[in-house]
Design an enzyme around this catalytic site. Structure first.
Site, PDB file in Angstrom:
ATOM      1  CE1 TYR A 142      -3.496  -2.662   0.671  1.00 27.03           C
ATOM      2  CE2 TYR A 142      -4.631  -0.604   1.132  1.00 27.03           C
ATOM      3  CZ  TYR A 142      -4.662  -1.950   0.843  1.00 27.03           C
ATOM      4  OH  TYR A 142      -5.876  -2.576   0.726  1.00 27.03           O
ATOM      5  CG  ASP A 246      -8.047  -4.659   1.716  1.00 32.02           C
ATOM      6  OD1 ASP A 246      -8.988  -4.141   2.335  1.00 32.02           O
ATOM      7  OD2 ASP A 246      -7.970  -4.695   0.477  1.00 32.02           O
TER       8      ASP A 246
HETATM    9  C1  IPM Z   1     -10.350  -1.018   4.076  1.00 31.08           C
HETATM   10  C2  IPM Z   1     -10.623  -0.486   2.689  1.00 31.08           C
HETATM   11  C3  IPM Z   1      -9.467   0.401   2.265  1.00 31.08           C
HETATM   12  C4  IPM Z   1      -8.219  -0.461   2.208  1.00 31.08           C
HETATM   13  C5  IPM Z   1      -9.666   1.152   0.947  1.00 31.08           C
HETATM   14  C6  IPM Z   1     -10.944   1.963   0.943  1.00 31.08           C
HETATM   15  C7  IPM Z   1      -8.479   2.000   0.590  1.00 31.08           C
HETATM   16  O1  IPM Z   1     -10.841  -1.512   1.792  1.00 31.08           O
HETATM   17  O2  IPM Z   1     -10.264  -0.223   5.020  1.00 31.08           O
HETATM   18  O3  IPM Z   1     -10.211  -2.225   4.220  1.00 31.08           O
HETATM   19  O4  IPM Z   1      -7.959  -1.104   1.189  1.00 31.08           O
HETATM   20  O5  IPM Z   1      -7.505  -0.490   3.190  1.00 31.08           O
HETATM   21 MG    MG Z   2     -10.821  -3.422   2.636  1.00 35.50          MG
END
Ligand code: IPM
Ligand code: MG
Length: 352
Positions: A142, A246
């Site tokens: 990320y 995630d």
């Molecule tokens: C989460 C969401 C987020 C992520 C997105 C909205 C960027 O899916 O909080 O899990 O991928 O972390």
């Molecule tokens: Mg998510």
């Protein structure tokens, strides 16, 4: 006590669900003699519309000056099919995590007896499943550099990076949760392929002897994805890197049959953030039909984790259980009559 809460309602159904959590917190304040001070700020698509930045400095400063953050949801469909958009609402969420140092996302996966029939899994598989996903939140693919596109645009790359320190601090939290629960920790990685995963495994293996009372097992992420639906009851605490967490935490949440009910906490160096795990549900925005329970339960997590108010948190959980038994629920889980978002919020506040 007086507690300062930053309210970042965000987009879609964010504002209406957050309103219900505020009602419930105010009722808690009255009953237990606390005062909660709420200050709003913008995040996500609404912040892009207002000031061109999905996590404005003003919002960051408010978070830093608060005791906790109550977060709604972000996202707007107008960005989803526009891969060329220069700024995206999600960047606001990622910037918030990074700037507040929120390196851990805690997602408890619990089942609600009255909703088991909504689970995509057989009742006997999912009944009694109860585990926590501890997801690393400020590292990995990320945030890794370099990232981007080749000059001719035909190639794109993301980098996955982890340091030992990052692995140690999230694993430490995983051990703490396991110690408070059933003393089992599952470390999810892809150590058969990825260098970062091998670093995870090596680092965790070094920590294992310091925790003789915790049973640690290592699981490849593809296997974990399978086991979550085959035998969810086997898990107690799962710790994993950002992207695996995630994906697996969404998978884990859906097996309970109650995506609209699950809360989460993001904790780390500065102010902690509490938010429902569902998204901004733009189709329902403004209709007063979204389920506010995940946000209300996130407020309960806030009381417990940020303010150490366990009895107050329990009062919220109890009244939520009561509302479900009483059928005071929104259309997504109603069997008979469905109530509005605001009606559920009012009922919870009244019956607390
Ligand atoms: C989460 C969401 C987020 C992520 C997105 C909205 C960027 O899916 O909080 O899990 O991928 O972390
Ligand atoms: Mg998510």
């Amino acid at each position: 006590m007086n507690y300062k809460i930053a309210v970042l309602a965000g987009d879609g159904i964010g504002p209406e669900i957050v309103d219900q959590a505020i009602k419930v917190l105010k009722a808690v304040g009255k009953k237990f003699n606390h005062s909660f001070e709420f200050t709003e700020a913008k995040v996500g698509a609404c912040a892009i519309d207002a000031v061109g930045n999905p996590f404005p400095d003003e919002t960051f400063e408010l978070c830093m000056a608060s005791d906790a953050v109550l977060f709604g949801a972000i996202g707007d469909p107008k960005y989803d099919n526009d891969p060329k958009a220069k700024v995206r609402p999600e960047q606001g969420l990622l910037a918030m995590r990074k700037k507040l140092g929120l390196y851990a996302n805690i997602r408890p996966v619990t089942t609600f007896p009255s909703l088991l029939h909504k689970s995509p899994l057989r009742k006997d598989l999912v009944e009694g499943a109860d585990f926590v996903v501890v997801r690393e939140l400020t590292g990995g693919i990320y945030f890794g550099e370099p990232r981007g596109r080749s000059e001719d645009g035909t190639k794109a790359y993301d980098t996955c990076t982890y340091t030992r320190e990052e692995v140690q601090r999230i694993t430490k939290l995983g051990f703490e949760y396991a110690a408070k629960r059933n003393k089992r920790l599952t470390v999810v990685d892809k150590a058969n392929v990825l260098a970062t995963s091998r670093l995870w495994r090596e680092t965790v293996q070094e920590m294992v002897p310091e925790h003789p009372d915790i049973a640690v097992d290592f699981m490849f992420v593809d296997n974990a994805a399978m086991q979550i639906i085959q035998w969810p009851k086997k898990f107690d605490v799962m710790v994993t890197e950002n992207m695996f967490g995630d994906i697996l935490s969404d998978e884990a949440s859906v097996i309970t049959g109650s995506l609209g009910l699950l809360p989460s906490a993001s904790v780390g160096i500065h102010t902690s953030v509490f938010e429902p795990i569902h998204g901004s549900y733009p189709q329902a925005a403004g209709k007063d039909i979204a389920n506010p329970i995940a946000t209300v339960l996130s407020a309960a997590m806030m009381l417990e984790l940020a303010f150490d108010l366990t009895e107050e948190a329990k009062a919220i959980r109890d009244v939520v259980d009561k509302s479900m038994t009483a059928g005071m629920v929104t259309e997504d889980i109603a069997e008979g009559k469905a109530y509005k978002t605001s009606q559920v919020g009012d009922w919870l506040a009244e019956h607390l």
